[in-house]
Design a protein around this motif. Structure first.
Motif, PDB file in Angstrom:
ATOM      1  N   GLU A  57       0.505  -1.249   0.347  1.00 54.59           N
ATOM      2  CA  GLU A  57      -0.203  -0.192  -0.402  1.00 54.59           C
ATOM      3  C   GLU A  57       1.062   1.150   0.296  1.00 54.59           C
ATOM      4  N   ILE A  60       1.005   3.648  -3.201  1.00 53.15           N
ATOM      5  CA  ILE A  60      -0.055   4.787  -3.170  1.00 53.15           C
ATOM      6  C   ILE A  60       0.455   6.112  -2.896  1.00 53.15           C
ATOM      7  N   PRO A  61       1.876   6.560  -1.834  1.00 49.26           N
ATOM      8  CA  PRO A  61       1.720   7.404  -1.886  1.00 49.26           C
ATOM      9  C   PRO A  61       3.169   8.054  -2.382  1.00 49.26           C
ATOM     10  N   ALA A  75      -0.166  14.031   1.517  1.00 54.32           N
ATOM     11  CA  ALA A  75      -1.440  13.057   2.195  1.00 54.32           C
ATOM     12  C   ALA A  75      -1.745  11.596   2.041  1.00 54.32           C
ATOM     13  N   GLY A  76      -1.175  11.277   0.725  1.00 53.72           N
ATOM     14  CA  GLY A  76      -0.957   9.945   0.834  1.00 53.72           C
ATOM     15  C   GLY A  76      -0.606   8.800   2.062  1.00 53.72           C
ATOM     16  N   LEU A  78      -0.664   9.758   4.873  1.00 50.92           N
ATOM     17  CA  LEU A  78      -0.743  10.257   5.891  1.00 50.92           C
ATOM     18  C   LEU A  78      -2.067   9.285   6.468  1.00 50.92           C
ATOM     19  N   SER A  79      -2.831   8.993   5.495  1.00 48.33           N
ATOM     20  CA  SER A  79      -3.935   8.326   4.860  1.00 48.33           C
ATOM     21  C   SER A  79      -3.905   6.573   5.285  1.00 48.33           C
ATOM     22  N   LEU A  80      -2.442   6.164   5.884  1.00 43.66           N
ATOM     23  CA  LEU A  80      -1.915   4.658   5.887  1.00 43.66           C
ATOM     24  C   LEU A  80      -1.340   4.548   7.347  1.00 43.66           C
ATOM     25  N   GLU A  81      -0.982   3.554   7.550  1.00 39.28           N
ATOM     26  CA  GLU A  81      -0.326   3.102   9.148  1.00 39.28           C
ATOM     27  C   GLU A  81       0.413   2.516   8.485  1.00 39.28           C
ATOM     28  N   TYR A 145       1.566  10.515  13.504  1.00 37.10           N
ATOM     29  CA  TYR A 145       1.246  11.610  12.770  1.00 37.10           C
ATOM     30  C   TYR A 145       0.407  12.950  13.510  1.00 37.10           C
ATOM     31  N   ALA A 148      -2.841  16.532   9.781  1.00 39.16           N
ATOM     32  CA  ALA A 148      -4.086  15.870   8.994  1.00 39.16           C
ATOM     33  C   ALA A 148      -4.223  16.782   8.184  1.00 39.16           C
ATOM     34  N   PRO A 151      -9.040  17.736   4.100  1.00 37.58           N
ATOM     35  CA  PRO A 151      -9.839  16.834   2.845  1.00 37.58           C
ATOM     36  C   PRO A 151     -10.721  17.548   2.234  1.00 37.58           C
TER      37      PRO A 151
END
Length: 314
Positions: A57, A60-61, A75-76, A78-81, A145, A148, A151
């Motif tokens: 994954e 993505i970033p 941003a990518g 920050l959307s993942l762990e 993090y 954020a 959006p």
């Protein structure tokens, strides 16, 4: 008034030259972002992530950062762990290769071949990630993090997507103009006042270290602080007016594609909870070592060619 007029003309000319690259590429990438193209690229790249010590994954970033910019890459992230190690590897990779379409186009405008830019940026990103994964055994804790992104509502129609693309492309050129025009005016004042020569001589040790002439010093300083597009803008003028050679232009661009906008591009990773000084050190040391090595091999090749010409002449 003559100095101001010449500076404004140079600034507008540079903005127009770079804007013709930035506007269409930004528009195209924004449109592609809302089509199946980028997800398809992400799926294509995901199996390779293990080579860099990253989960699938993490593609993505990496794709977002390379197609768009560092902020999209962050941003990518920050959307993942992800673990601290994974975030650090992504930060290093994106520091070397981000905003590839626009920044490669800008560098090509100076006369540097596309394959050189891509090999340097993608090569450095890949090799650095592999080495960090091999030698760093820590960083297994989950990254914390500190921020954020706001959006952003996705447009629902093709008209909305194109409008968003035009808006971002126009804003990108406007941002460029706000920096480039005053910068060119300032440089013109420095030139006409005799300060440019003094400034170049101060940067002499730095330019000498990487094997270029002092008249490339202003480009180097601008790119280090303001970024690759700004550095290339100054370089375009320097090549045309100050007699910067193609060799020096190529060496400076190799340095800058490895290490540009060092303050901004380093500080934006602070909220991601990763060690920042190693990130900065990796970029700076790599840029110097790579450029010095290329300059050395280039000089040896020139000397060999000259000897061959002399022997042939005899």
């Amino acid at each position: 008034m003559s100095t101001l007029r010449k500076g404004l003309q140079a600034g507008l000319k540079t903005t127009w030259t770079l804007g013709k690259i930035i506007f269409p590429i930004t528009l195209l990438v924004v449109i592609l972002q809302h089509t199946p193209v980028l997800p398809w690229i992400i799926d294509l790249v995901a199996p390779l992530m293990g080579l860099f010590g990253l989960s699938g994954e993490a593609a993505i970033p990496l794709v977002l950062g390379n197609a768009l910019n560092l902020y999209a890459g962050i941003a990518g992230i920050l959307s993942l762990e992800l673990t601290v190690k994974e975030v650090f590897i992504l930060a290093v990779m994106l520091s070397f290769s981000h905003n590839l379409f626009i920044e490669s186009g800008v560098a090509m405008r100076v006369g540097v071949k596309l394959w050189i830019i891509l090999v340097v940026r993608l090569g450095l990103a890949s090799i650095s990630a592999i080495l960090i994964n091999l030698f760093w055994k820590g960083g297994s804790e989950i990254a914390q993090y500190g921020m954020a992104p706001a959006p952003e509502a996705a447009p629902e129609t093709w008209g909305g997507i194109v409008l968003l693309g035009l808006e971002k492309a126009g804003f990108g050129v406007l941002q460029l103009a706000v920096i480039v025009i005053p910068l060119m005016v300032a440089i013109q004042f420095l030139k006409d006042g005799g300060w440019m020569h003094k400034l170049s001589s101060k940067l002499g040790p730095l330019t000498k270290l990487i094997g270029v002439q002092p008249n490339a010093g202003m480009t180097l300083a601008t790119g280090l602080v303001a970024g690759l597009a700004m550095g290339a803008g100054v370089m375009i003028q320097a090549v045309e007016e100050d007699g910067v050679s193609k060799k020096d232009a190529t060496l400076v661009l190799i340095f800058l594609v490895s290490c540009h906008a060092v303050i901004e591009d380093t500080l934006i990773f602070v909220p991601l909870g990763i060690p920042i000084w190693p990130l900065l050190l990796i970029r700076v040391v790599t840029a110097f070592v790579l450029t010095m090595a290329v300059a050395w091999f280039w000089k040896r090749a020139e000397q060999t060619k000259e000897k061959g010409v002399v022997l042939h002449g005899q």
